[in-house]
Design a protein around this motif. Structure first.
Motif, mmCIF file in Angstrom:
data_model
loop_
_atom_site.group_PDB
_atom_site.id
_atom_site.type_symbol
_atom_site.label_atom_id
_atom_site.label_comp_id
_atom_site.label_asym_id
_atom_site.label_seq_id
_atom_site.Cartn_x
_atom_site.Cartn_y
_atom_site.Cartn_z
ATOM 1 N N GLN A 1 5.078 13.582 0.991
ATOM 2 C CA GLN A 1 5.724 12.346 1.422
ATOM 3 C C GLN A 1 4.980 11.147 0.833
ATOM 4 O OE1 GLN A 1 7.549 13.881 5.712
ATOM 5 N NE2 GLN A 1 6.083 12.189 5.669
ATOM 6 N N ILE A 2 5.724 10.303 0.150
ATOM 7 C CA ILE A 2 5.174 9.070 -0.421
ATOM 8 C C ILE A 2 5.648 7.923 0.470
ATOM 9 C CG2 ILE A 2 5.067 7.587 -2.453
ATOM 10 C CD1 ILE A 2 5.867 10.050 -4.130
ATOM 11 N N VAL A 3 4.710 7.323 1.169
ATOM 12 C CA VAL A 3 5.043 6.271 2.128
ATOM 13 C C VAL A 3 4.674 4.917 1.524
ATOM 14 C CG1 VAL A 3 4.744 5.398 4.478
ATOM 15 C CG2 VAL A 3 4.545 7.871 4.012
ATOM 16 N N ILE A 4 5.686 4.140 1.162
ATOM 17 C CA ILE A 4 5.453 2.768 0.695
ATOM 18 C C ILE A 4 5.407 1.904 1.949
ATOM 19 C CG2 ILE A 4 6.297 0.853 -0.694
ATOM 20 C CD1 ILE A 4 7.476 4.358 -1.461
ATOM 21 N N SER A 5 4.223 1.484 2.340
ATOM 22 C CA SER A 5 3.994 0.925 3.664
ATOM 23 C C SER A 5 4.571 -0.473 3.833
ATOM 24 C CB SER A 5 2.497 0.897 3.969
ATOM 25 O OG SER A 5 1.939 2.190 3.890
ATOM 26 N N ASP A 6 5.134 -0.683 5.025
ATOM 27 C CA ASP A 6 5.532 -2.025 5.434
ATOM 28 C C ASP A 6 4.280 -2.698 5.998
ATOM 29 O OD1 ASP A 6 6.474 -4.299 6.707
ATOM 30 O OD2 ASP A 6 8.345 -3.346 7.324
ATOM 31 N N PRO A 7 3.816 -3.802 5.409
ATOM 32 C CA PRO A 7 2.562 -4.427 5.874
ATOM 33 C C PRO A 7 2.628 -4.969 7.293
ATOM 34 C CG PRO A 7 3.654 -5.794 4.226
ATOM 35 C CD PRO A 7 4.378 -4.506 4.251
ATOM 36 N N GLU B 1 -6.881 1.119 -5.575
ATOM 37 C CA GLU B 1 -7.122 0.655 -4.204
ATOM 38 C C GLU B 1 -5.841 0.542 -3.373
ATOM 39 O OE1 GLU B 1 -7.292 -2.911 -7.064
ATOM 40 O OE2 GLU B 1 -8.116 -0.882 -6.936
ATOM 41 N N ARG B 2 -4.708 0.722 -3.998
ATOM 42 C CA ARG B 2 -3.439 0.662 -3.260
ATOM 43 C C ARG B 2 -3.114 1.966 -2.555
ATOM 44 N NH1 ARG B 2 1.487 -1.430 -6.783
ATOM 45 N NH2 ARG B 2 2.471 -0.986 -4.766
ATOM 46 N N PHE B 3 -3.851 3.042 -2.864
ATOM 47 C CA PHE B 3 -3.443 4.370 -2.418
ATOM 48 C C PHE B 3 -4.368 4.965 -1.360
ATOM 49 C CE2 PHE B 3 -1.514 3.832 -6.557
ATOM 50 C CZ PHE B 3 -0.231 4.323 -6.353
ATOM 51 N N LEU C 1 0.832 -1.193 0.000
ATOM 52 C CA LEU C 1 0.000 0.000 0.000
ATOM 53 C C LEU C 1 0.872 1.250 0.000
ATOM 54 C CD1 LEU C 1 -2.810 -0.792 2.608
ATOM 55 C CD2 LEU C 1 -3.045 -0.627 0.138
ATOM 56 N N VAL C 2 0.342 2.331 -0.567
ATOM 57 C CA VAL C 2 1.082 3.582 -0.659
ATOM 58 C C VAL C 2 0.226 4.710 -0.096
ATOM 59 C CG1 VAL C 2 2.269 5.204 -2.183
ATOM 60 C CG2 VAL C 2 2.253 2.750 -2.740
ATOM 61 N N LYS C 3 0.763 5.399 0.886
ATOM 62 C CA LYS C 3 0.075 6.567 1.450
ATOM 63 C C LYS C 3 0.822 7.821 1.006
ATOM 64 C CE LYS C 3 -1.413 6.575 5.712
ATOM 65 N NZ LYS C 3 -1.439 6.631 7.207
ATOM 66 N N VAL C 4 0.099 8.750 0.391
ATOM 67 C CA VAL C 4 0.710 10.008 -0.048
ATOM 68 C C VAL C 4 0.200 11.120 0.865
ATOM 69 C CG1 VAL C 4 1.062 11.615 -1.951
ATOM 70 C CG2 VAL C 4 0.817 9.168 -2.419
ATOM 71 N N GLU C 5 1.142 11.821 1.497
ATOM 72 C CA GLU C 5 0.800 12.844 2.485
ATOM 73 C C GLU C 5 1.243 14.217 1.996
ATOM 74 O OE1 GLU C 5 1.623 9.890 6.314
ATOM 75 O OE2 GLU C 5 3.137 11.358 5.682
#
Length: 239
Positions: free
Chosen positions: A229-235, A200-202, A156-160
């Motif tokens: 900030q682009i956070v490529i999440s650690d599951p 759905e990944r974002f 998943l990727v969270k963009v802040e």
């Protein structure tokens, strides 16, 4: 000849008086009304007990942190999967850092590997014009590089979006909340529309000026705080 007077008294009617029939109908209607109220209350009680029981039943919230399946998945990973995930995130961080060094972008961008996963910090000037949320063409190569790396992994990727504390108010962005949210959304739309990544990944988040890296006391500090900030999440990480 003797005449007899007819009696003026009316013969007594048999049965109940008319008023009693009306009264009986009224009582019957009132009784039916209360029976309906009682039955409705019973149905509501049954529904309430059913809902309460569903909340008491464990398992619904143990598999998903959200009612939307897969929005915030926290899968149970075996040791091999954990190691593979760690290696993928480490490799991504190295690839991005190498790109930044080759293109002399270390002063305006960074790739940080931490417990959240890989955090790509992009200062405003390499992605957006001041007070705007349209992605600059100069940012395309970096975002394309990042998008291609993301294609090879399912994270998943969270963009802040973040701003400094100077207020903004115009017809498009009434405040820094809207500006930061719009910037996060613009980056996500680039990954979806131009790279073809799954929506759905974002997750898009606008923090406004509530998460400064440094105090907003100088122009240089404010520039650092205006970032995406682009956070490529650690599951395996849960916030």
């Amino acid at each position: 000849m003797i005449s007899r007077r007819r009696s003026s008294r009316k013969p007594a009617q048999k049965g109940s008086p008319k008023w009693m029939v009306t009264f009986a109908d009224l009582v019957t209607l009132v009784l039916v009304f209360f029976i309906l109220l009682f039955s409705m209350s019973q149905i509501d009680m049954i529904k309430f007990k059913s809902i309460a029981q569903s909340f008491n039943t464990q398992g619904v919230f143990e598999t998903n942190d959200s009612i939307v399946p897969g929005e915030y998945p926290s899968p149970k990973m075996n040791k091999e999967e954990v190691n593979k995930n760690e290696q993928s995130l480490d490799q991504l961080a190295k690839e991005v850092q190498k790109y930044l060094e080759e293109n002399k972008l270390e002063d305006t961008a960074a790739a940080i590997r931490n417990e959240r996963g890989v955090v790509l910090v992009l200062q405003e000037q390499i992605v957006f014009s001041t007070g705007d949320a349209v992605v600059l063409q100069e940012a395309y190569p970096f975002l394309e590089k990042t998008g291609k790396l993301l294609k090879a992994m399912p994270n998943l990727v969270k963009v802040e979006g973040h701003t400094d504390n100077r207020p903004i108010k115009n017809s498009i962005y009434p405040s820094n909340w809207e500006l930061s949210s719009a910037r996060a959304t613009s980056v996500i739309r680039f990954f979806i529309d131009d790279i073809g990544l799954e929506p759905e990944r974002f997750i898009a988040v606008g923090h406004g000026d509530t998460r400064p890296l440094v105090p907003n006391t100088t122009e240089e500090n404010m520039q650092k705080n205006r970032r995406v900030q682009i956070v490529i999440s650690d599951p395996t990480y849960k916030e």
